[in-house]
Design a protein around this motif. Structure first.
Motif, mmCIF file in Angstrom:
data_model
loop_
_atom_site.group_PDB
_atom_site.id
_atom_site.type_symbol
_atom_site.label_atom_id
_atom_site.label_comp_id
_atom_site.label_asym_id
_atom_site.label_seq_id
_atom_site.Cartn_x
_atom_site.Cartn_y
_atom_site.Cartn_z
ATOM 1 N N THR A 1 1.298 9.510 -5.409
ATOM 2 C CA THR A 1 1.346 11.042 -5.278
ATOM 3 C C THR A 1 2.526 11.682 -6.215
ATOM 4 N N VAL A 2 3.154 10.726 -6.893
ATOM 5 C CA VAL A 2 3.813 11.247 -8.245
ATOM 6 C C VAL A 2 3.044 11.634 -9.489
ATOM 7 N N LEU A 3 1.941 10.773 -9.562
ATOM 8 C CA LEU A 3 1.044 10.977 -10.630
ATOM 9 C C LEU A 3 0.138 12.058 -10.409
ATOM 10 N N SER A 4 -0.233 12.356 -8.966
ATOM 11 C CA SER A 4 -0.990 13.594 -8.638
ATOM 12 C C SER A 4 -0.215 14.386 -7.414
ATOM 13 N N PRO A 5 0.735 14.951 -7.688
ATOM 14 C CA PRO A 5 1.520 15.471 -6.665
ATOM 15 C C PRO A 5 0.630 16.822 -5.860
ATOM 16 N N PRO A 6 1.003 16.974 -4.419
ATOM 17 C CA PRO A 6 0.198 18.272 -3.889
ATOM 18 C C PRO A 6 0.208 19.190 -4.592
ATOM 19 N N GLY A 7 -0.805 20.074 -4.926
ATOM 20 C CA GLY A 7 -1.120 21.158 -5.188
ATOM 21 C C GLY A 7 -1.204 21.144 -6.815
ATOM 22 N N LEU B 1 0.862 -1.052 0.096
ATOM 23 C CA LEU B 1 0.213 0.059 -0.084
ATOM 24 C C LEU B 1 0.926 1.334 -0.178
ATOM 25 N N ILE B 2 1.992 1.305 0.762
ATOM 26 C CA ILE B 2 2.957 2.492 0.648
ATOM 27 C C ILE B 2 3.396 2.646 -0.656
ATOM 28 N N VAL B 3 3.937 1.677 -1.330
ATOM 29 C CA VAL B 3 4.473 1.769 -2.748
ATOM 30 C C VAL B 3 3.421 2.269 -3.441
ATOM 31 N N THR B 4 2.263 1.953 -3.487
ATOM 32 C CA THR B 4 1.069 2.415 -4.392
ATOM 33 C C THR B 4 1.056 3.932 -3.969
ATOM 34 N N ALA B 5 0.869 4.080 -2.717
ATOM 35 C CA ALA B 5 0.473 5.553 -2.527
ATOM 36 C C ALA B 5 1.584 6.532 -2.860
ATOM 37 N N THR B 6 2.966 6.289 -2.742
ATOM 38 C CA THR B 6 4.069 6.875 -2.996
ATOM 39 C C THR B 6 4.157 7.367 -4.562
ATOM 40 N N SER C 1 9.912 3.258 -14.068
ATOM 41 C CA SER C 1 8.606 4.559 -14.444
ATOM 42 C C SER C 1 8.604 5.309 -13.368
ATOM 43 N N TYR C 2 8.645 4.896 -12.147
ATOM 44 C CA TYR C 2 8.345 5.943 -11.048
ATOM 45 C C TYR C 2 9.477 6.819 -11.209
ATOM 46 N N LEU C 3 10.773 6.636 -11.121
ATOM 47 C CA LEU C 3 11.873 7.580 -11.392
ATOM 48 C C LEU C 3 11.698 8.686 -12.629
ATOM 49 N N TYR C 4 10.978 7.946 -13.616
ATOM 50 C CA TYR C 4 11.027 8.879 -14.929
ATOM 51 C C TYR C 4 9.708 9.842 -14.649
ATOM 52 N N SER C 5 8.787 9.268 -13.859
ATOM 53 C CA SER C 5 7.524 10.304 -13.643
ATOM 54 C C SER C 5 8.001 11.443 -12.647
ATOM 55 N N MET C 6 8.856 10.925 -11.533
ATOM 56 C CA MET C 6 9.296 12.002 -10.869
ATOM 57 C C MET C 6 10.412 13.094 -11.396
ATOM 58 N N TRP C 7 10.951 12.446 -12.488
ATOM 59 C CA TRP C 7 11.966 13.462 -13.081
ATOM 60 C C TRP C 7 10.994 14.276 -14.160
ATOM 61 N N MET C 8 9.809 14.022 -14.694
ATOM 62 C CA MET C 8 9.045 14.679 -15.283
ATOM 63 C C MET C 8 8.412 15.830 -14.821
ATOM 64 N N ILE C 9 8.039 15.514 -13.357
ATOM 65 C CA ILE C 9 7.037 16.448 -12.863
ATOM 66 C C ILE C 9 7.978 17.638 -11.966
ATOM 67 N N SER C 10 9.454 17.364 -11.962
ATOM 68 C CA SER C 10 10.318 18.238 -11.331
ATOM 69 C C SER C 10 10.193 19.632 -11.566
ATOM 70 N N PRO C 11 10.245 20.358 -11.002
ATOM 71 C CA PRO C 11 10.373 22.005 -11.638
ATOM 72 C C PRO C 11 11.729 22.317 -12.485
ATOM 73 N N THR C 12 12.597 21.525 -11.853
ATOM 74 C CA THR C 12 13.964 21.505 -12.540
ATOM 75 C C THR C 12 14.381 20.390 -12.730
ATOM 76 N N HIS C 13 15.086 20.154 -14.097
ATOM 77 C CA HIS C 13 15.698 18.861 -14.461
ATOM 78 C C HIS C 13 17.313 18.977 -13.759
#
Length: 432
Positions: free
Chosen positions: A301-307, A293-298, A382-394
């Motif tokens: 949050t990358v797909l739908s980050p806070p804000g 559940l923690i893996v799924t939740a984390t 895919s998790y790492l790629y998603s995190m990289w894509m939503i990052s305000p800066t690369h």
């Protein structure tokens, strides 16, 4: 006791069930009295040697324990029926475990079938009870050793092919164990085949097996290359990577392995094993559910980050749509500093949860099934790629490198046992 057996003998030799019941009518306890002896020739022995299948079935219905009895020669009824395929089928159909009955010298029916080289009987026995391939005689011989020593090439080919194609429980470990097993002289099947100058096709069948240890040494510190007689076989072994015994380093003894200084991998292994041993089955299941559940939740949050994420603007002009995408479109609305801590904590939580899931996975599955690691690796990437894509800066290199380091640790820990087995194949001689 011989008098009691003689009373039933005529019925057993003739396979006469009516005569048997006549004897039982006059002596109701005669079978029980015969069964009370340790080594005795029972009516089942007699009927099995004569090939009277209906009589054998009738006796088995009365006294199933007779099938486990040994006669004064150290043979059970199924041993005596070894050359009668139909009789063997009936015995195996009634009780598959009869394949593993040990007679004199620890010989099982499978050993005897290998000795006489009857491939049809062998096929019946190993299909009925594949675990019988693990049974060894008092001389440490498997059925494959016996087939090799008696130059029964077809029998040896059948047994090796069965191990190679077998897909039952623990099939991989069974194949490796049997093909590398050593007899009382520490000779493997390959040692014996080379020593007996078996045909080239038999040697090729063995050395092409990916699990066989080619440089195993026997008690005389000889490898198969040292024992080869034919120059052609010597060249074949040498091309396959077999070395002389003088060039093969002996593996460490058990005492040396126990007293050796602990390494980093050894420390991790000890910690994981102790952790596994302290967790009950109920706790194991609960932990798997929680960390899944923690893996799924984390990941969510990358797909739908806070804000949320910055959206693109669209403008319409002369019935044509012209899209002008903002530089920040698809990026997190969080500031760079806030996103740094968000991503850092999220990655740590995700990584630890993945590690726990791998640790709690049964060891056999983790070692033998690459299919388990493939989807998990793709999921992590895919998790790492998603995190990289939503990052305000690369340029958030610290976070990416930290996560890559953590994932490297995950892979090392999860693949430790698999790597250990691969190393053992080349460095450690398989022993009993």
């Amino acid at each position: 006791m011989s008098n009691l057996v003689d009373i039933v003998r005529p019925a057993a030799e003739e396979g006469n069930i009516d005569l048997l019941y006549s004897v039982l009518k006059n002596n109701p306890s005669i079978l029980a009295d015969i069964d009370s002896e340790q080594l005795v020739e029972t009516p089942l022995h007699i009927a099995a040697s004569k090939g009277h299948i209906p009589f054998v079935i009738e006796i088995m219905n009365w006294k199933p324990s007779f099938a486990l009895k040994l006669n004064p020669e150290g043979l059970s009824p199924i041993h005596l029926a070894i050359q009668n395929k139909r009789m063997m089928l009936w015995f195996v159909d009634m009780n598959k475990e009869l394949v593993r009955v040990k007679g004199k010298g620890g010989l099982t029916p499978l050993h005897l079938a290998s000795q006489i080289g009857d491939v049809d009987i062998l096929a019946v026995l190993i299909r009925a009870c594949p675990d019988s391939l693990q049974d060894v005689t008092v001389w440490g011989e498997t059925a494959l050793h016996i087939a090799a020593k008696n130059n029964n090439y077809d029998a040896l080919h059948l047994l090796v092919s069965f191990l190679r194609n077998y897909a039952g429980k623990n099939a991989a470990s069974l194949e490796k164990k049997i093909l590398n097993w050593k007899d009382e002289d520490d000779n493997t099947i390959l040692h014996i085949s080379v020593q007996n100058n078996h045909p080239k096709k038999t040697i090729l069948l063995l050395i092409r097996s990916p699990v066989i240890y080619l440089n195993a040494k026997n008690l005389k510190d000889k490898t198969t290359l040292d024992m080869a007689i034919s120059e052609e076989i010597k060249k074949l072994l040498s091309r396959s990577g077999v070395k002389p015994g003088s060039e093969v380093i002996n593996s460490r003894t058990q005492a040396e392995r126990i007293s050796s200084p602990i390494t980093v991998i050894g420390f991790c292994s000890r910690y994981l094993n102790r952790f596994r041993s302290t967790v009950s089955d109920e706790q194991h299941n609960i932990l798997l559910i929680i960390f899944t559940l923690i893996v799924t939740a984390t990941y969510q949050t990358v797909l739908s980050p806070p804000g949320g994420l910055h959206q693109s603007d669209a403008a319409s002009d002369n019935n044509s749509t012209i899209s002008s995408t903002l530089p920040s479109a698809g990026k997190s609305v969080m500031s760079k500093s806030v996103f740094f801590w968000f991503s850092y904590l999220n990655m740590i939580s995700f990584s630890i949860s993945m590690i726990i899931i791998l640790v709690m996975t049964p060891r056999g599955m983790m070692v033998s099934s690459p299919l388990l690691m493939l989807p998990m690796s793709c999921f992590a990437i895919s998790y790492l790629y998603s995190m990289w894509m939503i990052s305000p800066t690369h340029s958030n290199t610290v976070v990416v490198l930290t996560y890559l380091f953590v994932m490297l640790v995950v892979i090392i820990i999860s693949q430790y046992y698999r790597l250990k087995l691969m190393l053992n194949r080349r460095k450690v001689i398989v022993t009993r």
